[in-house]
Design an enzyme around this catalytic site. Structure first.
Site, short mmCIF file in Angstrom:
data_model
loop_
_atom_site.label_atom_id
_atom_site.label_comp_id
_atom_site.label_asym_id
_atom_site.label_seq_id
_atom_site.Cartn_x
_atom_site.Cartn_y
_atom_site.Cartn_z
N ASP A 90 -99.07 59.98 -55.16
CA ASP A 90 -98.47 59.30 -54.02
C ASP A 90 -99.15 57.94 -53.88
O ASP A 90 -100.37 57.87 -53.64
CB ASP A 90 -98.68 60.17 -52.77
CG ASP A 90 -97.95 59.65 -51.54
OD1 ASP A 90 -97.44 58.52 -51.56
OD2 ASP A 90 -97.90 60.39 -50.53
N ASP A 101 -94.08 52.97 -50.20
CA ASP A 101 -94.70 54.30 -50.13
C ASP A 101 -93.82 55.21 -50.98
O ASP A 101 -92.62 55.36 -50.69
CB ASP A 101 -94.72 54.75 -48.66
CG ASP A 101 -95.52 56.03 -48.43
OD1 ASP A 101 -96.01 56.61 -49.42
OD2 ASP A 101 -95.62 56.45 -47.26
N HIS A 161 -91.41 59.16 -42.57
CA HIS A 161 -91.83 58.36 -41.42
C HIS A 161 -91.24 56.97 -41.47
O HIS A 161 -90.88 56.47 -42.54
CB HIS A 161 -93.36 58.26 -41.43
CG HIS A 161 -93.93 57.89 -42.78
ND1 HIS A 161 -94.15 56.59 -43.16
CD2 HIS A 161 -94.24 58.65 -43.87
CE1 HIS A 161 -94.60 56.58 -44.42
NE2 HIS A 161 -94.66 57.81 -44.88
N HIS A 169 -97.48 54.55 -41.03
CA HIS A 169 -96.87 55.74 -40.44
C HIS A 169 -96.41 55.44 -39.03
O HIS A 169 -97.08 55.74 -38.05
CB HIS A 169 -97.85 56.92 -40.46
CG HIS A 169 -97.95 57.54 -41.82
ND1 HIS A 169 -98.88 58.50 -42.14
CD2 HIS A 169 -97.25 57.34 -42.94
CE1 HIS A 169 -98.73 58.86 -43.42
NE2 HIS A 169 -97.74 58.16 -43.92
N GLU A 194 -90.09 61.79 -47.42
CA GLU A 194 -90.93 62.55 -48.33
C GLU A 194 -90.54 64.01 -48.21
O GLU A 194 -90.54 64.57 -47.13
CB GLU A 194 -92.43 62.46 -48.00
CG GLU A 194 -92.86 61.24 -47.30
CD GLU A 194 -94.38 61.11 -47.23
OE1 GLU A 194 -95.11 61.74 -48.04
OE2 GLU A 194 -94.85 60.38 -46.35
N GLU A 288 -91.09 61.20 -52.97
CA GLU A 288 -90.96 60.23 -51.88
C GLU A 288 -90.40 58.90 -52.35
O GLU A 288 -90.76 58.41 -53.43
CB GLU A 288 -92.33 59.99 -51.23
CG GLU A 288 -92.31 58.95 -50.12
CD GLU A 288 -93.66 58.78 -49.43
OE1 GLU A 288 -94.70 59.07 -50.06
OE2 GLU A 288 -93.67 58.33 -48.27
CO CO Z 1 -95.33 58.37 -46.89
#
Ligand code: CO
Length: 303
Positions: A90, A101, A161, A169, A194, A288
């Site tokens: 990640d 992200d 998020h 976030h 995600e 994600e």
């Molecule tokens: Co994330």
């Protein structure tokens, strides 16, 4: 909490950062093999992002098996991948406040293909229904109904998020199941979805291992060395998450870094992000992507 949202004039840059980050994820992900050191994979991500003039929007997470998230290697981390590992990579890229992200799962065991596929397929299906006005609970429902077809469980206390300037976030939380949250996505929202899928019960708890922190605010520190470390964090990471390893690389002594972080923690100046472990020790897969919400669909930035 009020965040500064991205505007349409920011989208081009978000797409550029996303695309570059995806290239890095794909390339470095292909180097995850039994016997390779985790810390070398983390450093390779950092080096490749740097080549593209990006830094990390958070420390590279390399969480294996029942660790769902927040494992980043320590300074002298001896860990290597084993041939039974299910590895979540990640990563996040950053250029000023333009972020990405994104994550993939690499199954070195060859025994959890269904789990990985469930997580990938769930993300694909979720993305296909993203649009302005879509309730976050509907996205969660879509993810979980995909898992159900595979006989796999969602992790209920992890999810996607919103992403805002300076805040990785932000709201809203985007669940992996129907959580009855009627919050609707809005046109122009920048979000990460995600999908965390598990063979376990589907709930993560905090473990003992902590290598990721973020600064909440500056404050008074009694020790000059501690102040130097605080200033370095503030200047280089602002409020974005950072790894203890990065500070040890800069200041040479893990002991000194720990001592500074301890003082900062005791004064409420930093947050800690312990490793998140699936409570029933179930294996976890994660996929994600980041995307911009549009009126009738979305633009995925990280591909
Ligand atoms: Co994330």
């Amino acid at each position: 909490m009020v965040y500064e949202k991205y505007e349409s004039s920011d989208f081009e840059k978000l797409i550029e950062v996303g695309k570059q980050s995806y290239t890095v994820l794909k390339e470095v992900g292909s180097h995850i093999k039994p016997g390779v050191r985790l810390v070398d994979i983390a450093k390779e991500v950092e080096a490749q992002l740097k080549e593209k003039n990006l830094t990390c929007s958070f420390p590279v997470n390399i969480s294996a098996n029942d660790n769902a998230a927040h494992y980043t290697p320590s300074f002298n981390d001896p860990r290597v991948f084993s041939d039974g590992d299910v590895v979540k990579l990640d990563i996040g890229g950053r250029s000023a406040d333009y972020l990405s992200d994104l994550a993939i799962t690499v199954d070195l065991s060859g025994e959890h293909g269904k789990l990985v596929e469930a997580s990938e397929k769930a993300l694909e299906n979720a993305i296909s229904i993203v649009k302005a006005g879509r309730k976050v609970s509907e996205i969660g429902k879509e993810i979980n109904s995909t898992y159900a077809k595979y006989g796999i469980n969602p992790i209920k206390n992890l999810g996607g998020h919103g992403i805002a300037k300076g805040e990785l976030h932000a709201e809203p939380f985007i669940p992996n199941f129907d959580n009855d949250d009627d919050t609707e996505l809005e046109e122009g929202d920048f979000i990460a979805i995600e999908t965390f899928a598990t063979e376990g019960e589907g709930y993560v708890i905090e473990g003992d291992y902590v290598q990721i922190f973020s600064m909440v605010r500056e404050g008074q520190l009694r020790d000059a060395e501690h102040r130097k470390i605080m200033d370095f964090i503030s200047k280089n990471y602002s409020t974005y998450p950072f790894a203890m390893r990065w500070l040890t690389e800069e200041f040479g002594s893990e002991f000194k870094v720990k001592s500074a972080l301890n003082e900062m923690a005791s004064k409420g100046m930093i947050d800690a992000y312990p490793v998140l472990v699936e409570r029933s020790k179930g294996i976890v897969a994660q996929t994600e992507k980041s995307m911009i919400v549009e009126r009738d669909s979305c633009t995925v930035t990280t591909e």
